[in-house]
Scaffold this motif. Structure first.
Motif, short mmCIF file in Angstrom:
data_model
loop_
_atom_site.label_atom_id
_atom_site.label_comp_id
_atom_site.label_asym_id
_atom_site.label_seq_id
_atom_site.Cartn_x
_atom_site.Cartn_y
_atom_site.Cartn_z
N ARG A 177 3.69 -35.11 -97.60
CA ARG A 177 3.80 -34.06 -98.61
C ARG A 177 3.25 -34.55 -99.94
NH1 ARG A 177 10.43 -33.75 -99.34
NH2 ARG A 177 10.69 -35.80 -100.34
N GLN A 178 2.82 -33.60 -100.73
CA GLN A 178 2.29 -33.94 -102.06
C GLN A 178 2.79 -32.92 -103.06
OE1 GLN A 178 -2.00 -34.31 -102.29
NE2 GLN A 178 -1.82 -35.61 -104.10
N ALA A 179 3.60 -33.41 -104.00
CA ALA A 179 4.11 -32.57 -105.08
C ALA A 179 3.09 -32.55 -106.21
CB ALA A 179 5.45 -33.12 -105.57
N GLU A 234 1.77 -35.67 -108.22
CA GLU A 234 2.27 -36.85 -107.53
C GLU A 234 1.30 -37.28 -106.44
OE1 GLU A 234 5.87 -36.92 -109.71
OE2 GLU A 234 5.24 -38.36 -108.18
N ARG A 245 0.36 -38.34 -102.58
CA ARG A 245 0.81 -37.88 -101.27
C ARG A 245 1.75 -38.93 -100.68
NH1 ARG A 245 -3.61 -35.13 -97.36
NH2 ARG A 245 -3.96 -34.15 -99.40
N THR A 259 9.91 -29.53 -103.06
CA THR A 259 8.76 -28.67 -103.34
C THR A 259 7.48 -29.49 -103.29
OG1 THR A 259 10.03 -27.10 -104.67
CG2 THR A 259 7.65 -27.23 -105.07
N ALA A 260 6.54 -29.05 -102.45
CA ALA A 260 5.29 -29.79 -102.25
C ALA A 260 4.41 -29.03 -101.27
CB ALA A 260 5.57 -31.19 -101.70
N TYR A 317 2.85 -29.53 -97.75
CA TYR A 317 3.15 -30.36 -96.58
C TYR A 317 1.94 -30.38 -95.65
CZ TYR A 317 8.01 -30.83 -97.94
OH TYR A 317 9.17 -31.16 -98.62
N GLN A 377 2.32 -24.71 -98.28
CA GLN A 377 3.13 -24.86 -99.50
C GLN A 377 4.60 -24.55 -99.21
OE1 GLN A 377 2.20 -25.62 -102.93
NE2 GLN A 377 4.44 -25.73 -103.09
#
Length: 118
Positions: A38-40, A43, A45, A93-94, A96, A113
């Motif tokens: 996941r990547q917020a 931020e 990954r 929250t990110a 995926y 998302q």
């Protein structure tokens, strides 16, 4: 040809549940290892969970922040890998992504998302 397609994302309230699907075509589910990342926003990954091939017992591992809340599973007949998420938090929250490696080539899906907000 390997193709990964994620689905199932959406908006959910804190404490809610969501199940993500990764349609993983072109891989051998007996041996293929599949991961969720996941990547917020803003931020890097990060790795979330992994499942080994069925012949290896479909063993699973999780990052500490999701242990006890997320479950990864796979259905070879449907060529799908799932990420079942419960007790979701705003920090989940990110976008995926699912990921696999075949013949030393890394494959990623396009992402789905997930937004956890009241």
């Amino acid at each position: 040809q390997v193709q990964l397609v994620e689905s199932g994302g959406g908006l959910v309230q804190p404490g809610g549940s969501l199940t993500l699907s990764c349609e993983a075509s072109g891989i051998d589910h007996n041996t293929g290892v599949v991961s969720w990342y996941r990547q917020a926003p803003g931020e890097a990954r990060e790795w979330v969970a992994v499942i080994s091939g069925i012949s290896a017992g479909a063993n699973t591992l999780y990052t500490d922040s999701v242990k006890g809340r997320f479950t990864i599973s796979r259905d070879a007949a449907r060529s799908k890998v799932y990420l079942h998420m419960r007790n979701l938090k705003p920090e989940d929250t990110a976008i995926y992504y699912c990921r696999t490696v075949q013949n030393n080539i890394v494959y990623w899906g396009q992402g789905t998302q997930v937004t956890v907000s009241s």
